[in-house]
Design a protein around this motif. Structure first.
Motif, PDB file in Angstrom:
ATOM      1  N   LYS A  63       7.485   0.347   3.514  1.00 20.48           N
ATOM      2  CA  LYS A  63       8.119  -0.948   3.204  1.00 20.48           C
ATOM      3  C   LYS A  63       7.578  -2.047   4.120  1.00 20.48           C
ATOM      4  N   GLY A  64       7.384  -1.696   5.379  1.00 18.29           N
ATOM      5  CA  GLY A  64       6.854  -2.662   6.350  1.00 18.29           C
ATOM      6  C   GLY A  64       5.432  -3.077   5.989  1.00 18.29           C
ATOM      7  N   LEU A  65       4.621  -2.077   5.578  1.00 19.56           N
ATOM      8  CA  LEU A  65       3.233  -2.376   5.195  1.00 19.56           C
ATOM      9  C   LEU A  65       3.204  -3.262   3.956  1.00 19.56           C
ATOM     10  N   ARG A  66       4.139  -3.024   3.027  1.00 22.40           N
ATOM     11  CA  ARG A  66       4.199  -3.858   1.807  1.00 22.40           C
ATOM     12  C   ARG A  66       4.567  -5.304   2.137  1.00 22.40           C
ATOM     13  N   LYS A  67       5.494  -5.421   3.085  1.00 19.22           N
ATOM     14  CA  LYS A  67       5.909  -6.775   3.493  1.00 19.22           C
ATOM     15  C   LYS A  67       4.713  -7.542   4.058  1.00 19.22           C
ATOM     16  N   LYS A  68       3.905  -6.818   4.871  1.00 13.63           N
ATOM     17  CA  LYS A  68       2.696  -7.446   5.448  1.00 13.63           C
ATOM     18  C   LYS A  68       1.712  -7.833   4.342  1.00 13.63           C
ATOM     19  N   LEU A  69       1.584  -6.946   3.354  1.00 11.73           N
ATOM     20  CA  LEU A  69       0.683  -7.226   2.230  1.00 11.73           C
ATOM     21  C   LEU A  69       1.143  -8.489   1.495  1.00 11.73           C
ATOM     22  N   VAL A  70       2.455  -8.606   1.284  1.00 10.74           N
ATOM     23  CA  VAL A  70       3.004  -9.780   0.596  1.00 10.74           C
ATOM     24  C   VAL A  70       2.704 -11.049   1.403  1.00 10.74           C
ATOM     25  N   PRO A 126       6.057   0.573  -4.997  1.00  8.69           N
ATOM     26  CA  PRO A 126       5.348   1.334  -3.949  1.00  8.69           C
ATOM     27  C   PRO A 126       3.950   1.750  -4.384  1.00  8.69           C
ATOM     28  N   ARG A 127       2.957   0.951  -4.005  1.00  9.55           N
ATOM     29  CA  ARG A 127       1.581   1.190  -4.470  1.00  9.55           C
ATOM     30  C   ARG A 127       1.066   2.575  -4.057  1.00  9.55           C
ATOM     31  N   HIS A 128       1.576   3.104  -2.933  1.00  7.94           N
ATOM     32  CA  HIS A 128       1.043   4.392  -2.457  1.00  7.94           C
ATOM     33  C   HIS A 128       1.320   5.528  -3.444  1.00  7.94           C
ATOM     34  N   VAL A 129       2.366   5.369  -4.257  1.00  3.03           N
ATOM     35  CA  VAL A 129       2.724   6.408  -5.220  1.00  3.03           C
ATOM     36  C   VAL A 129       1.644   6.567  -6.300  1.00  3.03           C
ATOM     37  N   TYR A 156      -1.892  -0.059   1.312  1.00  2.00           N
ATOM     38  CA  TYR A 156      -1.437  -1.443   1.432  1.00  2.00           C
ATOM     39  C   TYR A 156      -2.498  -2.373   2.020  1.00  2.00           C
ATOM     40  N   GLU A 157      -3.750  -1.878   2.017  1.00  2.00           N
ATOM     41  CA  GLU A 157      -4.877  -2.757   2.312  1.00  2.00           C
ATOM     42  C   GLU A 157      -5.187  -3.518   1.023  1.00  2.00           C
ATOM     43  N   ASP A 158      -5.759  -4.710   1.141  1.00  2.00           N
ATOM     44  CA  ASP A 158      -6.105  -5.469  -0.062  1.00  2.00           C
ATOM     45  C   ASP A 158      -7.457  -4.994  -0.584  1.00  2.00           C
ATOM     46  N   ARG A 159      -7.455  -3.759  -1.113  1.00  2.00           N
ATOM     47  CA  ARG A 159      -8.707  -3.138  -1.580  1.00  2.00           C
ATOM     48  C   ARG A 159      -8.481  -2.420  -2.899  1.00  2.00           C
ATOM     49  N   ALA A 160      -9.523  -2.431  -3.743  1.00  2.00           N
ATOM     50  CA  ALA A 160      -9.511  -1.552  -4.909  1.00  2.00           C
ATOM     51  C   ALA A 160      -9.750  -0.139  -4.396  1.00  2.00           C
ATOM     52  N   MET A 161      -9.260   0.882  -5.108  1.00  2.00           N
ATOM     53  CA  MET A 161      -9.381   2.258  -4.618  1.00  2.00           C
ATOM     54  C   MET A 161      -9.698   3.186  -5.794  1.00  2.00           C
ATOM     55  N   PRO A 162     -10.481   4.259  -5.564  1.00  2.00           N
ATOM     56  CA  PRO A 162     -10.777   5.167  -6.680  1.00  2.00           C
ATOM     57  C   PRO A 162      -9.516   5.889  -7.169  1.00  2.00           C
ATOM     58  N   ILE A 163      -9.420   6.058  -8.498  1.00  2.00           N
ATOM     59  CA  ILE A 163      -8.275   6.806  -9.062  1.00  2.00           C
ATOM     60  C   ILE A 163      -8.762   7.954  -9.941  1.00  2.00           C
ATOM     61  N   THR A 175     -10.847   2.585 -11.009  1.00  2.00           N
ATOM     62  CA  THR A 175     -10.201   2.099  -9.789  1.00  2.00           C
ATOM     63  C   THR A 175      -8.829   1.504 -10.094  1.00  2.00           C
ATOM     64  N   ILE A 176      -7.970   1.520  -9.060  1.00  2.00           N
ATOM     65  CA  ILE A 176      -6.742   0.726  -9.090  1.00  2.00           C
ATOM     66  C   ILE A 176      -7.171  -0.637  -8.560  1.00  2.00           C
ATOM     67  N   SER A 177      -6.786  -1.720  -9.241  1.00  2.00           N
ATOM     68  CA  SER A 177      -7.251  -3.050  -8.830  1.00  2.00           C
ATOM     69  C   SER A 177      -6.720  -3.402  -7.440  1.00  2.00           C
ATOM     70  N   GLN A 178      -7.455  -4.309  -6.791  1.00  2.00           N
ATOM     71  CA  GLN A 178      -7.046  -4.858  -5.496  1.00  2.00           C
ATOM     72  C   GLN A 178      -5.690  -5.555  -5.673  1.00  2.00           C
ATOM     73  N   PRO A 179      -4.771  -5.449  -4.706  1.00  2.00           N
ATOM     74  CA  PRO A 179      -3.468  -6.120  -4.846  1.00  2.00           C
ATOM     75  C   PRO A 179      -3.591  -7.614  -5.139  1.00  2.00           C
ATOM     76  N   TYR A 180      -4.580  -8.294  -4.519  1.00  2.00           N
ATOM     77  CA  TYR A 180      -4.744  -9.730  -4.787  1.00  2.00           C
ATOM     78  C   TYR A 180      -5.022  -9.968  -6.270  1.00  2.00           C
ATOM     79  N   THR A 181      -5.852  -9.111  -6.856  1.00  2.00           N
ATOM     80  CA  THR A 181      -6.206  -9.256  -8.275  1.00  2.00           C
ATOM     81  C   THR A 181      -4.974  -9.017  -9.151  1.00  2.00           C
ATOM     82  N   VAL A 182      -4.196  -7.995  -8.812  1.00  2.00           N
ATOM     83  CA  VAL A 182      -2.961  -7.699  -9.566  1.00  2.00           C
ATOM     84  C   VAL A 182      -2.019  -8.906  -9.496  1.00  2.00           C
TER      85      VAL A 182
END
Ligand code: SAM
Length: 219
Positions: free
Chosen positions: A13-20, A41-44, A55-62, A67-74
């Motif tokens: 939750k803390g990491l998500r708050k930082k991401l926001v 919860p993006r980690h799920v 909770y890094e602003d990065r796309a990641m392999p799925i 890929t799961i899109s970067q949070p900024y893009t979402v």
């Protein structure tokens, strides 16, 4: 959507708050979108190997080369969609299911289509386990989803060579289509609004890089 069966710790939750906070500093200003990112919860949606980076602003392999899109893009695409409660939304490119859950959190009724069968199956299971109401489909999303058309909003989460005609046709008058269009290296984010008389008005935003939109009206 309920996350009771998934561990969502104070640390997450803390990491998500930082991401926001980070997304806000990058110019995302729609508070409803920021709150949805804060709650989902993006980690799920990630494989265990990538949990620490959720909770890094990065796309990641799925898997399956996707890929799961970067949070900024979402956040950027969600903001452009201007979701209202009970909007009927079509997403092309279910991938991990994360973007669909953000839209659901915003109050949309989400239909999401994926052309990679393994991803479709894996994500369908996850969404069911999460008690999400996102409806998922296997198929070529460039053709839209005629059985459920028309839609208030359509979001394409893969890079298109052109705007698929089928998607424009399946948009309601007053509806919005958000789609990255360009070559394989670089796409412009377009927002296409259908006027009451059916005319399409296109606005162009920043550059992004997505995996390719494959299919009959794609690459
Ligand atoms: N929205 C996803 C998420 O939240 O994880 C990210 C999607 S990923 C960047 C793009 C996805 O689009 C991939 O899973 C890919 O298989 C899918 N895709 C590509 N072409 C497609 C098509 N014609 N129809 C449906 N899905 C497609």
């Amino acid at each position: 959507m309920q996350f009771t069966d998934f561990q969502d710790s104070f640390r997450h939750k803390g990491l998500r708050k930082k991401l926001v906070d980070f997304l806000r500093s990058k110019g995302i200003h729609d508070e409803a979108v920021l709150e949805a990112i804060n709650q989902v919860p993006r980690h799920v949606f990630l494989d265990n190997a990538f949990l620490e980076l959720a909770y890094e602003d990065r796309a990641m392999p799925i898997g399956e080369g996707q890929t799961i899109s970067q949070p900024y893009t979402v956040a950027f695409q969600s903001q452009l969609l201007e979701i209202k409660k009970r909007d009927k939304v079509l997403e092309i490119g279910t991938g991990s299911g994360y973007q669909a859950c953000v839209l659901e959190k915003l109050g949309a009724k989400v239909h999401s289509i994926e052309r990679q069968r393994k991803l479709y199956e894996k994500t369908q299971k996850l969404l069911q386990a999460m008690k999400s109401k996102v409806a998922t489909y296997y198929g070529d999303g460039t053709l839209g989803l005629p059985a459920f058309a028309p839609f208030d909003k359509i979001i394409v989460t893969a890079g298109a060579p052109v705007v698929p005609q089928s998607l424009c046709e399946q948009l309601k008058p007053g509806g919005i289509l958000v789609i990255p269009v360009g070559d394989e290296q670089n796409q412009r984010m377009l927002r296409i609004t259908k006027q009451a008389d059916g005319e399409l008005v296109t606005e162009s935003f920043d550059n992004f890089k997505f995996v390719p939109l494959l299919g009959k009206e794609g690459w």
